[in-house]
Design a protein around this motif. Structure first.
Motif, PDB file in Angstrom:
ATOM      1  N   GLN A  43      -0.297   4.723  -0.217  1.00 14.46           N
ATOM      2  CA  GLN A  43       0.772   5.375   0.460  1.00 14.46           C
ATOM      3  C   GLN A  43       0.724   5.615   1.951  1.00 14.46           C
ATOM      4  O   GLN A  43       1.600   5.534   2.629  1.00 14.46           O
ATOM      5  CB  GLN A  43       1.180   7.058  -0.361  1.00 14.46           C
ATOM      6  CG  GLN A  43       1.520   6.689  -1.896  1.00 14.46           C
ATOM      7  CD  GLN A  43       1.706   8.062  -2.297  1.00 14.46           C
ATOM      8  OE1 GLN A  43       0.890   9.033  -1.962  1.00 14.46           O
ATOM      9  NE2 GLN A  43       2.153   8.111  -3.529  1.00 14.46           N
ATOM     10  N   LEU A  44      -0.570   5.986   2.330  1.00 20.83           N
ATOM     11  CA  LEU A  44      -1.052   6.047   3.492  1.00 20.83           C
ATOM     12  C   LEU A  44      -0.646   4.763   4.507  1.00 20.83           C
ATOM     13  O   LEU A  44      -0.324   4.676   5.376  1.00 20.83           O
ATOM     14  CB  LEU A  44      -2.266   6.629   3.978  1.00 20.83           C
ATOM     15  CG  LEU A  44      -2.818   6.930   5.364  1.00 20.83           C
ATOM     16  CD1 LEU A  44      -1.878   7.653   6.173  1.00 20.83           C
ATOM     17  CD2 LEU A  44      -4.213   7.391   5.483  1.00 20.83           C
ATOM     18  N   GLY A  45      -1.057   3.725   3.556  1.00 28.11           N
ATOM     19  CA  GLY A  45      -1.032   2.402   4.361  1.00 28.11           C
ATOM     20  C   GLY A  45       0.318   1.862   4.565  1.00 28.11           C
ATOM     21  O   GLY A  45       0.850   1.356   5.575  1.00 28.11           O
ATOM     22  N   ASP A  46       1.322   2.386   3.383  1.00 27.23           N
ATOM     23  CA  ASP A  46       2.625   2.091   3.544  1.00 27.23           C
ATOM     24  C   ASP A  46       3.344   2.713   4.823  1.00 27.23           C
ATOM     25  O   ASP A  46       4.236   2.195   5.429  1.00 27.23           O
ATOM     26  CB  ASP A  46       3.255   2.332   2.271  1.00 27.23           C
ATOM     27  CG  ASP A  46       3.088   1.481   1.093  1.00 27.23           C
ATOM     28  OD1 ASP A  46       2.480   0.518   1.368  1.00 27.23           O
ATOM     29  OD2 ASP A  46       3.451   1.948   0.103  1.00 27.23           O
ATOM     30  N   PHE A  47       2.865   3.967   4.815  1.00 22.60           N
ATOM     31  CA  PHE A  47       3.497   4.778   6.215  1.00 22.60           C
ATOM     32  C   PHE A  47       3.147   4.227   7.337  1.00 22.60           C
ATOM     33  O   PHE A  47       3.706   4.155   8.277  1.00 22.60           O
ATOM     34  CB  PHE A  47       2.834   6.243   6.051  1.00 22.60           C
ATOM     35  CG  PHE A  47       3.456   7.182   6.965  1.00 22.60           C
ATOM     36  CD1 PHE A  47       4.550   7.706   6.643  1.00 22.60           C
ATOM     37  CD2 PHE A  47       2.721   7.433   7.996  1.00 22.60           C
ATOM     38  CE1 PHE A  47       5.233   8.531   7.732  1.00 22.60           C
ATOM     39  CE2 PHE A  47       3.195   8.445   9.314  1.00 22.60           C
ATOM     40  CZ  PHE A  47       4.449   8.973   8.702  1.00 22.60           C
ATOM     41  N   LEU A  48       1.678   3.627   7.593  1.00 22.99           N
ATOM     42  CA  LEU A  48       1.397   3.074   8.829  1.00 22.99           C
ATOM     43  C   LEU A  48       2.074   1.890   9.107  1.00 22.99           C
ATOM     44  O   LEU A  48       2.179   1.449  10.144  1.00 22.99           O
ATOM     45  CB  LEU A  48      -0.149   2.972   8.658  1.00 22.99           C
ATOM     46  CG  LEU A  48      -1.067   4.238   8.825  1.00 22.99           C
ATOM     47  CD1 LEU A  48      -2.556   3.980   8.577  1.00 22.99           C
ATOM     48  CD2 LEU A  48      -0.599   5.075   9.768  1.00 22.99           C
ATOM     49  N   TRP A  49       2.402   1.058   8.323  1.00 22.29           N
ATOM     50  CA  TRP A  49       3.425  -0.087   8.281  1.00 22.29           C
ATOM     51  C   TRP A  49       4.474   0.263   9.402  1.00 22.29           C
ATOM     52  O   TRP A  49       4.863  -0.579  10.135  1.00 22.29           O
ATOM     53  CB  TRP A  49       3.977  -0.709   7.160  1.00 22.29           C
ATOM     54  CG  TRP A  49       2.932  -1.475   6.522  1.00 22.29           C
ATOM     55  CD1 TRP A  49       2.192  -1.243   5.057  1.00 22.29           C
ATOM     56  CD2 TRP A  49       2.201  -2.803   6.830  1.00 22.29           C
ATOM     57  NE1 TRP A  49       1.270  -2.029   5.120  1.00 22.29           N
ATOM     58  CE2 TRP A  49       1.178  -3.155   5.940  1.00 22.29           C
ATOM     59  CE3 TRP A  49       2.137  -3.616   8.004  1.00 22.29           C
ATOM     60  CZ2 TRP A  49       0.507  -4.158   6.083  1.00 22.29           C
ATOM     61  CZ3 TRP A  49       1.655  -4.693   8.130  1.00 22.29           C
ATOM     62  CH2 TRP A  49       0.533  -4.830   7.032  1.00 22.29           C
TER      63      TRP A  49
END
Length: 142
Positions: A43-49
């Motif tokens: 979820q954090l990785g998706d946000f950072l995209w």
């Protein structure tokens, strides 16, 4: 010795971590963001995209083939740590390997359970002689 910073009263932990990460990467620093689960790491990785909206934070998991050269590592596992610059802890426990990092950042939300777990981590670091700096989410030192 590892520098320990606590950021308290954070209303949106994911946004705050993205902001801290962006500023660190702009300064040429490398980060390991430790989450409690694979789902929260993804979820954090998706946000950072997509955040910051005008930029991009290169990131991957610790086991990715390019992890050694990627500035932001997001992972829930403790076994592969590609660098030792900055660790952002989003887990409720203290990371057993935190002392190998130059800096440890703890991000504490508004929920009482999160605050209680943070108080335990704070005592753990303090009782071991680490100097701790605390910051309010508004930027004022406590």
């Amino acid at each position: 010795m590892t520098r320990v910073d606590f950021f308290f009263n954070v209303s949106d932990k994911v946004f705050h971590v993205a902001d801290l990460s962006s500023r660190a990467v702009q300064r040429g620093r490398r980060l390991m963001i430790l989450t409690s689960t694979q789902q929260s790491a993804e979820q954090l990785g998706d946000f950072l995209w997509s955040n910051p909206p005008t930029g991009f934070l290169p990131h991957c998991h610790a086991t990715h083939p390019r992890a050694a050269e990627t500035p932001v590592i997001i992972d829930w596992r403790h076994d592969q740590l590609p660098h030792d610059d900055i660790l952002i802890n989003l887990d409720n426990q203290h990371p057993p390997f935190f002392s190998r990092f130059r800096r440890l950042i703890e991000v504490v939300g508004l929920e009482e359970a999160d605050r209680a777990a943070a108080r335990e981590r704070y005592r753990f670091y303090r009782d071991r002689g680490y100097e701790i700096k605390t910051f309010d989410a508004n930027g004022a030192a406590l």
